[in-house]
Design an enzyme around this catalytic site. Structure first.
Site, PDB file in Angstrom:
ATOM      1  N   GLU A  59       4.285   1.070  -5.054  1.00 23.98           N
ATOM      2  CA  GLU A  59       3.889   2.532  -5.046  1.00 23.98           C
ATOM      3  C   GLU A  59       5.006   3.571  -4.830  1.00 23.98           C
ATOM      4  OE1 GLU A  59      -0.055   3.654  -4.849  1.00 23.98           O
ATOM      5  OE2 GLU A  59      -1.005   1.799  -5.218  1.00 23.98           O
ATOM      6  N   GLU A  62      -2.398  -4.563  -5.855  1.00 23.84           N
ATOM      7  CA  GLU A  62      -3.634  -4.203  -5.230  1.00 23.84           C
ATOM      8  C   GLU A  62      -4.991  -4.671  -6.515  1.00 23.84           C
ATOM      9  OE1 GLU A  62      -1.373  -0.815  -2.809  1.00 23.84           O
ATOM     10  OE2 GLU A  62      -3.255  -0.060  -2.712  1.00 23.84           O
TER      11      GLU A  62
HETATM   12  C1  GAL Z   1      -2.706   2.189  -3.597  1.00 17.70           C
HETATM   13  C2  GAL Z   1      -2.106   2.430  -1.702  1.00 17.70           C
HETATM   14  C3  GAL Z   1      -2.409   2.077  -0.516  1.00 17.70           C
HETATM   15  C4  GAL Z   1      -3.760   2.949  -0.715  1.00 17.70           C
HETATM   16  C5  GAL Z   1      -4.204   2.332  -1.555  1.00 17.70           C
HETATM   17  C6  GAL Z   1      -5.733   3.521  -1.767  1.00 17.70           C
HETATM   18  O1  GAL Z   1      -2.786   3.361  -4.016  1.00 17.70           O
HETATM   19  O2  GAL Z   1      -0.956   1.774  -2.444  1.00 17.70           O
HETATM   20  O3  GAL Z   1      -1.774   2.368   0.219  1.00 17.70           O
HETATM   21  O4  GAL Z   1      -3.365   4.585  -0.557  1.00 17.70           O
HETATM   22  O5  GAL Z   1      -4.479   3.515  -2.245  1.00 17.70           O
HETATM   23  O6  GAL Z   1      -6.748   3.544  -2.693  1.00 17.70           O
END
Ligand code: GAL
Length: 877
Positions: A483, A564
């Site tokens: 990100e 993710e």
């Molecule tokens: C994402 C990020 C992670 C964590 C996560 C929480 O956007 O890459 O490191 O912050 O959100 O939802």
């Protein structure tokens, strides 16, 4: 774990007795006697440590940079860009001097995390807030330790290997500056030889941790292992071997070995060296090399003093036992034993563990050894809960084992290089790894994060990272970012391309990715990496958001992966009413959230606004089977980032809580990921004295396809799993609470599958102790840990799930409580406290045996008015 090097786990104080040579400066002659194979000595024990929150010395990264940059030279390709050490020396620093009196400093062993055992900061304006875990990670820390060298070390190279120091590490030996490495997650080597002398040597390491340097808990200090490698001046270079398999089948595998030999001698003459490498089976049961099964042709080379030489060799192995992820395949390993010889002397012996496997990255997912493996992965930060960042093999192994029990087959090391040992464990357990290096590039997420040094350090960090990890068969994907703000920036694609080029130069065999949350299919950035890595995109984030088919249409043959997914949130054992009828909803103070207590409902339907419930993600995956799989955010809770309640200390994202107790979600993932396990899991608990007569939904996670729920023997109806409408659970949303017993009977394909019950309990009457995986012995090596769970139970032995009795732990015998925890993200009692309230009826104590002492250790847990629990362990020295 290191392999086959002659390992000495004890500190080298043992050598002290041998050392009677007075401090002859640099008594390391060129023509020293034969030195034999390498000796890798642990420097973990016996450091003096001090930390300051104000500036204790005149040192800063910017003034020391000219002397630090040469440490990176081996990892900078363009020789013109390599730094030369200035001809002058940096100013002397008091704390680095051999005669500085450090006796008043704290005595510590590393891996060490100076912050994790201290009190938490509370409140809205805390010095370190929720995002970084409310622990005092900031400040400057100095570590000092003696190293004894004797006549047998003369003529050797003396190489300091630091596996991780947070952060801006700088190293002095005998008051003279050696070098350093700023990125706190990097492993690095410094050559101590020019600064060493026989006798007593004073090593001093300074680290500097800024506030606002991370979005999550970074840890503080020398939090991974430190080694001293003593080896002939002609030796295998740091992480200097690389084994790849070309053609792989069950019948044979071609293996290519690259060995980098380095000659650190300052003599101009060349050394003739014969390099030979045997291949042995790695025996997982004994943790040792077993039968020899092959060899690489030996090669004779001449290496000039001060030079490096790369040797290539190839061989074919018949009937290889392939490495693959469990449970579909077996993680078979081999070990390559490289020997350097010269004139009948063995100069070096170096061992490389590796696995043989074929990986294909396709538009329809990843194939390992020809078989599609659906990625059922989780993201994991590097902290180990109450142990903080201080690495511990047993604690990491427990994390991975529990994930594997759930059916998890892959881990993304968000967002930074893990310890070496974590990858060793993944190799052994058969877990795929997406190995990630950066959370930021040039643009900041936090004021003091990696962006400050990106331009100088991205190349050496990236090359060192890949060379370190590329022999691990578990590593199947490299990720060079998460990100990053550059996703949609003007030069973002160009930066991504330059990073990818570095990765592919260091390893053309594996594909790369970046976790992208807002680069869409048409952004130039998206097409750069080999794999489309999507954070939350695609899984159904809402109207207007890009979907999997949008990316598929643009990149029909590229692998698409949810790097993710979900970001579901919950607090173990906490149920908040009313329960949404949706199968995925954004948490808010009035929906799933309890702002007063800072808890989130464990009905497992709530997620952050950019995420989705686990089931919503499953539904998207079932709709688009070409997606390679997912890495759920996150496997375990971690310190920091306590979204949505920043006043807390630790996250709500984990499938498993910070103490290691599974949340209800664990069973939802297990029902999908490990479907052969006959299981059924009921939620919520059934102690609701104030809800009699009120609607109290009952949900069940099971790998069965049909279920019937009974309350006090009365059927609440039969349900079929409604996967086609996006529900991967059984839910009876109209159950009216009355105390008693819930029972669920599940079926699969028309046959009885698994049952579960949940009873209204009586009052707490006692404590019940158990150990993780029922283990009752502990190695008295100062490192092994045992995890003791205490449950508050009623007279029948049922866990009283809403109890929060204050428990006191005590130990008799040669053991100690390292930390306690309960998984409650709002618990602000410092981790070493022997007093811990139960949370959701459970508490944890982590126990260590005193190094070197054997015998019975009795851990007692007591609470006012309750029968105590006793757990008896045996320490083995
Ligand atoms: C994402 C990020 C992670 C964590 C996560 C929480 O956007 O890459 O490191 O912050 O959100 O939802």
């Amino acid at each position: 774990m290191a392999f086959g090097h002659s390992l000495k786990n004890a500190c080298d104080f043992a050598l002290l007795a041998l050392c009677i040579l007075a401090g002859n400066d640099l008594a390391f002659a060129e023509d020293a006697p034969a030195v034999g194979a390498r000796d890798r000595v642990s420097l973990n024990a016996g450091w003096r440590f001090q930390r300051w929150t104000d500036k204790p010395d005149s040192v800063s990264y910017s003034t020391m940079k000219p002397w630090i940059m040469p440490s990176a030279n081996d990892f900078i390709k363009n020789t013109a860009k390599r730094a030369r050490r200035p001809s002058s020396e940096p100013a002397n620093v008091t704390f680095a001097q051999p005669d500085f009196d450090d006796k008043a400093w704290e005595l510590v062993d590393v891996p060490h995390d100076w912050a994790v055992k201290r009190p938490f900061y509370a409140g809205a304006n805390a010095v370190i807030g929720g995002d970084m875990g409310r622990l005092p990670i900031h400040g400057v820390g100095w570590y000092r330790r003696a190293i004894q060298l004797d006549a047998t070390d003369s003529g050797k190279s003396l190489l300091l290997d630091i596996d991780g120091a947070m952060s801006y590490a700088m190293v002095w030996l005998n008051g003279r500056f050696v070098g350093g490495w700023p990125y706190g997650y990097a492993s690095f080597r410094l050559d101590l030889t020019p600064y060493a002398r026989s006798g007593n040597n004073q090593l001093a390491i300074r680290v500097d941790n800024a506030m606002e340097s991370s979005r999550f808990y970074p840890g503080a200090g020398i939090y991974r292992n430190v080694w001293l490698t003593k080896v002939s001046q002609q030796h295998v270079a740091y992480d200097g071997t690389w084994i790849t398999s070309g053609q792989v089948s069950d019948q044979s595998a071609t293996l290519d070995l690259v060995t980098i030999i380095e000659n650190l001698s300052t003599a101009s003459s060349a050394t003739e060296i014969e390099v030979s490498t045997d291949i042995h089976v790695w025996d997982a049961a004994s943790g040792k090399a077993a039968a020899k099964v092959g060899q690489f042709p030996s090669v004779k080379i001449a290496v000039d003093g001060g030079a490096k030489h790369t040797v290539n060799a190839s061989t074919t192995l018949q009937n290889p036992r392939l490495w693959g992820p469990r449970p579909l395949q077996e993680p078979n390993l081999y070990i390559a034993m490289t020997r350097l010889q010269s004139g009948g002397r063995t100069l070096d012996e170096y061992h490389t563990r590796f696995g043989i496997r074929a990986v294909q990255y396709t538009g329809d997912g990843i194939k390992i050894n020809g078989q599609r493996v659906y990625i059922q992965g989780v993201n994991q930060h590097h902290d180990l809960g109450s142990l903080g960042a201080a690495f511990n093999v047993r604690a990491a192994e427990r994390q991975l084992e529990m994930l594997q029990d759930m059916g998890c087959n892959a881990v993304r090391t968000s967002h930074n290089p893990p310890s070496r040992e974590l990858l060793d464990l993944a190799d052994e357990l058969g877990i795929l790894i997406m190995d990630e290096i950066f959370d930021t590039w040039n643009s900041q997420k936090r004021r003091n994060d990696f962006h400050l040094i990106f331009s100088d350090w991205h190349e050496p960090d990236l090359r060192a990272f890949i060379r370190r990890d590329r022999n691990h068969p578990s590593v199947v994907i490299w990720s060079f970012g998460n990100e990053v703000a550059e996703q949609r920036a003007r030069n973002g694609a160009a930066t991504a391309q330059s990073l990818k080029d570095i990765v592919r130069e260091e390893d053309p065999t594996r594909y790369t990715t970046v976790g992208s949350n807002n680069a869409g299919p048409n952004d130039a950035f998206t097409g750069v990496a080999d794999i489309i890595g999507l954070n939350y995109q695609g899984e159904g984030r809402g109207t207007g958001a890009a979907t999997f088919p949008d990316f598929r249409a643009k990149f029909p043959s590229k692998m698409i992966l949810s790097t993710e997914s979900s970001s579901g949130i919950s607090t173990r054992g906490t149920y908040i009413f009313p329960v949404t009828t949706s199968n995925s909803i954004t948490v808010s103070d009035s929906q799933g959230g309890d702002p007063r207590n800072r808890y989130v409902s464990a009905y497992e339907l709530y997620a952050v606004s950019w995420g989705a419930s686990p089931e919503k993600v499953f539904a998207a995956q079932d709709r688009y089977p070409y997606v390679a799989g997912e890495f759920v955010w996150t496997g375990w809770d971690y310190l920091g980032e306590p979204t949505p309640y920043d006043l807390s200390r630790s996250s709500y994202f984990g499938i498993i809580d910070l103490a290691g107790f599974p949340k209800d979600r664990f069973y939802l993932y297990q029902s999908r990921w490990n479907p052969t396990v006959k299981m059924a899991h009921i939620l919520p608990h059934w102690n609701w004295p104030n809800r009699t007569g009120q609607v109290t939904p009952v949900h069940v996670f099971s790998s069965g396809d049909q279920a019937e729920l009974f309350l006090n023997g009365v059927s609440q109806g039969v349900q079929k799993k409604a996967i086609s409408s996006g529900s991967y659970r059984f839910r009876w949303d109209r159950v009216v609470y009355q105390p008693g017993e819930l029972q669920v009977v599940t079926y699969k394909d028309g046959n009885l599958w698994a049952n579960a019950t949940m009873r209204t309990t009586g009052e707490p009457s006692g404590l019940h102790g158990s150990t993780y995986r029922d283990r009752k012995t502990i190695k008295a090596d100062g490192a092994d840990l045992l995890f003791i769970s205490i449950a508050v139970v009623d007279q029948k032995g049922d866990v009283v799930r809403q109890s929060n009795n204050a428990i006191t732990f005590s130990v008799q015998g040669p053991g100690e409580i390292v930390t306690t925890d309960n998984g409650d993200p709002t618990d602000m009692v410092a981790f070493p406290s022997p007093e811990r309230k139960a949370f959701g009826g459970l508490a944890l104590a982590i126990v260590r045996a005193k190094a070197g002492s054997s015998g019975k250790i009795t851990v007692t847990a007591s609470a006012k008015g309750l029968v105590s629990a006793e757990v008896v362990l045996e320490a083995l020295s």
